[in-house]
Motif scaffolding. Sequence first.
Motif, PDB file in Angstrom:
ATOM      1  N   ILE A  82       0.858  -1.183   0.000  1.00 63.34           N
ATOM      2  CA  ILE A  82       0.000   0.000   0.000  1.00 63.34           C
ATOM      3  C   ILE A  82       0.894   1.234   0.000  1.00 63.34           C
ATOM      4  CG2 ILE A  82      -1.699   1.317   1.321  1.00 63.34           C
ATOM      5  CD1 ILE A  82      -2.798  -1.273   0.128  1.00 63.34           C
ATOM      6  N   GLN A  83       0.724   2.065  -1.007  1.00 62.74           N
ATOM      7  CA  GLN A  83       1.457   3.318  -1.095  1.00 62.74           C
ATOM      8  C   GLN A  83       0.712   4.356  -0.270  1.00 62.74           C
ATOM      9  OE1 GLN A  83       4.430   4.377  -2.536  1.00 62.74           O
ATOM     10  NE2 GLN A  83       3.759   6.053  -1.211  1.00 62.74           N
ATOM     11  N   LEU A  84       1.162   4.638   0.961  1.00 61.24           N
ATOM     12  CA  LEU A  84       0.436   5.564   1.837  1.00 61.24           C
ATOM     13  C   LEU A  84       0.895   7.006   1.606  1.00 61.24           C
ATOM     14  CD1 LEU A  84      -1.643   5.872   4.121  1.00 61.24           C
ATOM     15  CD2 LEU A  84       0.244   5.646   5.742  1.00 61.24           C
ATOM     16  N   PHE A  85       2.142   7.298   1.931  1.00 59.63           N
ATOM     17  CA  PHE A  85       2.710   8.621   1.651  1.00 59.63           C
ATOM     18  C   PHE A  85       3.980   8.445   0.817  1.00 59.63           C
ATOM     19  CE2 PHE A  85       0.336   9.897   5.438  1.00 59.63           C
ATOM     20  CZ  PHE A  85      -0.087  11.176   5.133  1.00 59.63           C
ATOM     21  N   ALA A  86       4.090   9.150  -0.298  1.00 58.16           N
ATOM     22  CA  ALA A  86       5.362   9.280  -1.012  1.00 58.16           C
ATOM     23  C   ALA A  86       5.851  10.723  -0.924  1.00 58.16           C
ATOM     24  CB  ALA A  86       5.207   8.876  -2.467  1.00 58.16           C
ATOM     25  N   ASP A  87       5.086  11.547  -0.218  1.00 57.37           N
ATOM     26  CA  ASP A  87       5.450  12.958  -0.071  1.00 57.37           C
ATOM     27  C   ASP A  87       5.441  13.375   1.393  1.00 57.37           C
ATOM     28  OD1 ASP A  87       2.724  12.849   0.349  1.00 57.37           O
ATOM     29  OD2 ASP A  87       2.257  14.568  -0.934  1.00 57.37           O
ATOM     30  N   ALA A  88       5.899  12.465   2.244  1.00 61.82           N
ATOM     31  CA  ALA A  88       6.137  12.839   3.639  1.00 61.82           C
ATOM     32  C   ALA A  88       7.162  13.975   3.649  1.00 61.82           C
ATOM     33  CB  ALA A  88       6.637  11.628   4.418  1.00 61.82           C
ATOM     34  N   PRO A  89       7.183  14.769   4.730  1.00 63.36           N
ATOM     35  CA  PRO A  89       8.066  15.948   4.743  1.00 63.36           C
ATOM     36  C   PRO A  89       9.503  15.586   4.358  1.00 63.36           C
ATOM     37  CG  PRO A  89       6.615  15.982   6.661  1.00 63.36           C
ATOM     38  CD  PRO A  89       6.394  14.658   5.973  1.00 63.36           C
ATOM     39  N   ALA A  90       9.953  16.087   3.206  1.00 59.96           N
ATOM     40  CA  ALA A  90      11.232  15.641   2.623  1.00 59.96           C
ATOM     41  C   ALA A  90      12.390  15.978   3.535  1.00 59.96           C
ATOM     42  CB  ALA A  90      11.429  16.259   1.245  1.00 59.96           C
ATOM     43  N   GLY A  91      13.105  14.959   3.969  1.00 56.74           N
ATOM     44  CA  GLY A  91      14.291  15.162   4.772  1.00 56.74           C
ATOM     45  C   GLY A  91      14.035  15.705   6.170  1.00 56.74           C
ATOM     46  N   GLN A  92      12.781  15.666   6.655  1.00 62.99           N
ATOM     47  CA  GLN A  92      12.436  16.242   7.960  1.00 62.99           C
ATOM     48  C   GLN A  92      11.792  15.187   8.866  1.00 62.99           C
ATOM     49  OE1 GLN A  92      10.755  20.421   7.710  1.00 62.99           O
ATOM     50  NE2 GLN A  92      10.446  19.808   5.603  1.00 62.99           N
ATOM     51  N   PRO A  93      12.600  14.417   9.580  1.00 61.99           N
ATOM     52  CA  PRO A  93      12.025  13.340  10.400  1.00 61.99           C
ATOM     53  C   PRO A  93      11.075  13.822  11.488  1.00 61.99           C
ATOM     54  CG  PRO A  93      14.405  13.070  10.135  1.00 61.99           C
ATOM     55  CD  PRO A  93      14.057  14.416   9.573  1.00 61.99           C
ATOM     56  N   LYS A  94      11.264  15.042  12.003  1.00 63.05           N
ATOM     57  CA  LYS A  94      10.423  15.456  13.135  1.00 63.05           C
ATOM     58  C   LYS A  94       8.950  15.626  12.741  1.00 63.05           C
ATOM     59  CE  LYS A  94      10.048  18.721  17.005  1.00 63.05           C
ATOM     60  NZ  LYS A  94      10.641  19.908  17.660  1.00 63.05           N
ATOM     61  N   PRO A  95       8.601  16.502  11.792  1.00 64.38           N
ATOM     62  CA  PRO A  95       7.171  16.549  11.434  1.00 64.38           C
ATOM     63  C   PRO A  95       6.681  15.217  10.872  1.00 64.38           C
ATOM     64  CG  PRO A  95       8.498  17.907   9.935  1.00 64.38           C
ATOM     65  CD  PRO A  95       9.391  17.517  11.063  1.00 64.38           C
ATOM     66  N   ALA A  96       7.548  14.509  10.166  1.00 69.17           N
ATOM     67  CA  ALA A  96       7.148  13.210   9.617  1.00 69.17           C
ATOM     68  C   ALA A  96       6.758  12.238  10.726  1.00 69.17           C
ATOM     69  CB  ALA A  96       8.276  12.629   8.767  1.00 69.17           C
TER      70      ALA A  96
END
Lengths: 246, 246, 246
Positions: free
Chosen positions: A36-50
Amino acid sequence: MGVQMIVLFTDFGLAGPYTGQVNAVLHQVAPDVPVIQLFADAPAGQPKPAAYLLAAYAQWFPAGTVLLCVVDPGVGSARRGLIVEAAGRFYVGPDNGLFELALRRAASPRIWEITWRPPVLSASFHGRDLFAPIAGRLAQGEPMSALASRVVPSRHPDWPDDLAQIVYIDHYGNALTGLRGEGLPPTAHLNAGGRRIAPAQTFSAVPNGAAFWYVNSNGLVEIAVNGGRTDRALGSAVGSEITIEA
Amino acid sequence: MGVQMIVLFTDFGLAGPYTGQVNAVLHQVAPDVPVIQLFADAPAGQPKPAAYLLAAYAQWFPAGTVLLCVVDPGVGSARRGLIVEAAGRFYVGPDNGLFELALRRAASPRIWEITWRPPVLSASFHGRDLFAPIAGRLAQGEPMSALASRVVPSRHPDWPDDLAQIVYIDHYGNALTGLRGEGLPPTAHLNAGGRRIAPAQTFSAVPNGAAFWYVNSNGLVEIAVNGGRTDRALGSAVGSEITIEA
Amino acid sequence: MGVQMIVLFTDFGLAGPYTGQVNAVLHQVAPDVPVIQLFADAPAGQPKPAAYLLAAYAQWFPAGTVLLCVVDPGVGSARRGLIVEAAGRFYVGPDNGLFELALRRAASPRIWEITWRPPVLSASFHGRDLFAPIAGRLAQGEPMSALASRVVPSRHPDWPDDLAQIVYIDHYGNALTGLRGEGLPPTAHLNAGGRRIAPAQTFSAVPNGAAFWYVNSNGLVEIAVNGGRTDRALGSAVGSEITIEA
């Protein structure tokens, strides 16, 4: 829900080769498990908001789900690869805070460092070469002892339980926050982008052009503009601060 | 074509969580039915142009196909959920005109109001919570009587049979109209964006930079610019009016 | 890797109907063969840079893979449709140079012209009507003699073995070149967008905002900017020239 699934949560994008190569690996390692492709546009390079986004959306999936999570600005550095079991779900990805909120909200989470190594490991694409094979092997039921060993992960005690920031702008321009709706009084007002924002139940309950907030279908506080895009109307982007008037 | 399929026609976008969660539901409810992602960028929140696009593209699919159609600006309001059977295909989605042209072009369509309800129904995501489970159950062959009851839908007699507007801008910037090619004289000229546009058979038949129209591979009149993007060259967007010189 | 796959390499985009219709055909013709979406944003209408990108990414897939490749500005003209066997992989697509580098880098490639024709062939969408049915039939093991006959393809001897241009901008804004890393001294400097660019191993090895080059996970020379987008920082686009200081 009883079917085993592998869920992708990444900042890879869809049109280019990254998600496709990960899918190719998963098809080879775990050919009968749906991906299942859920997010492919999670906050790029930003683990905290992700991390806040991931914790909110992972809980919708049943126990046993394997989540392949790659927001990994430190790829190629010494950061470790982890497997996390939290609330019955398995998370695979880098040790950079991405699993902080999933860990914090689970009763008795368990954490392993990935010790398995592929024949060839590129410096820049551990999602394909390391994390996808691990996710596939977990979904296939391979024993954890063949893949990883128990470890204490890096934790982030300074991160709040709820994040008063925008963590995602969706396809419609709506702004998702890192706040859970259950912690916010239903009559609270928010301040964002210089506007004072009242709650409403649905788009059709407010005038055209009005901004409002509601608890979205995954439990996060979300800001929308009826007939418009919140990102444009309020100048919102991932990381924009919001404040709460209780 | 004999394989059962579920086809997605939505304005959800692909990269974010909406299409993924719908796919997760479909995998659970109808695990052996392939899901075809047709449009994730149908005209956002605009059922009228979407209805012309849907009618043109649905007819390419075989009888028995289940189309899950969500362009639903009224989600959370009192608008009904429908199942439509038209020309042997099944459509699932909101009662807001989205099925008007599919209904009008079918010989003996049948319409049901969805009466089944999920254990939990969010206010803002009926695509995931209501329409996807219904589409999956239809594809699995559940009896209609368990899901819905016959109803007279809202109709839109004032909508024309063909729409002289742009209804979709594709990935290349080509502009698809709501006009069927079969109703247009092959030598007709169009006026759009201040230009007079002649017909041509293929891109290679016109000079670089020239705009031309042709009947696309799904029967719609489409405006293209050889070596360019129609949306930029003509300022075209969904809703832009065109006129026909017969 | 032993599972048969069909791999898509196109400029169709994902959100609109083109990729979806191709997938629908493949599901009908080869229902048990997984379809991997590799590129849907290959250089639009530009077979030359696409050829270098394809050759680099195809080699990651196992022998027996069928690659459906459509970058086809001449669709509807007299250009031929080809099947190419190179290094054990099968390529299906137009005879416009797209397979030039895959052919050149293989020991004993074989080439066929597609002679099979569908019942209905649109003028503008051979990807759906011709190339997808052929790819599905190849994956199903239909004999080549039923589909195509041996032919000498158009070759492009003037194209270099490595292309000193940007051939792709990825989701992060990184710029992929048509240069293979194996041919470049590891200490070479590049000139692109007015900057002199040194090599580095990973993002974390250079200061924030610095541009650097490295050999990416598929063997191509790639230019990145730590914490930024190369396309913006250097003004890079597909076709931008680069030079090498040996």
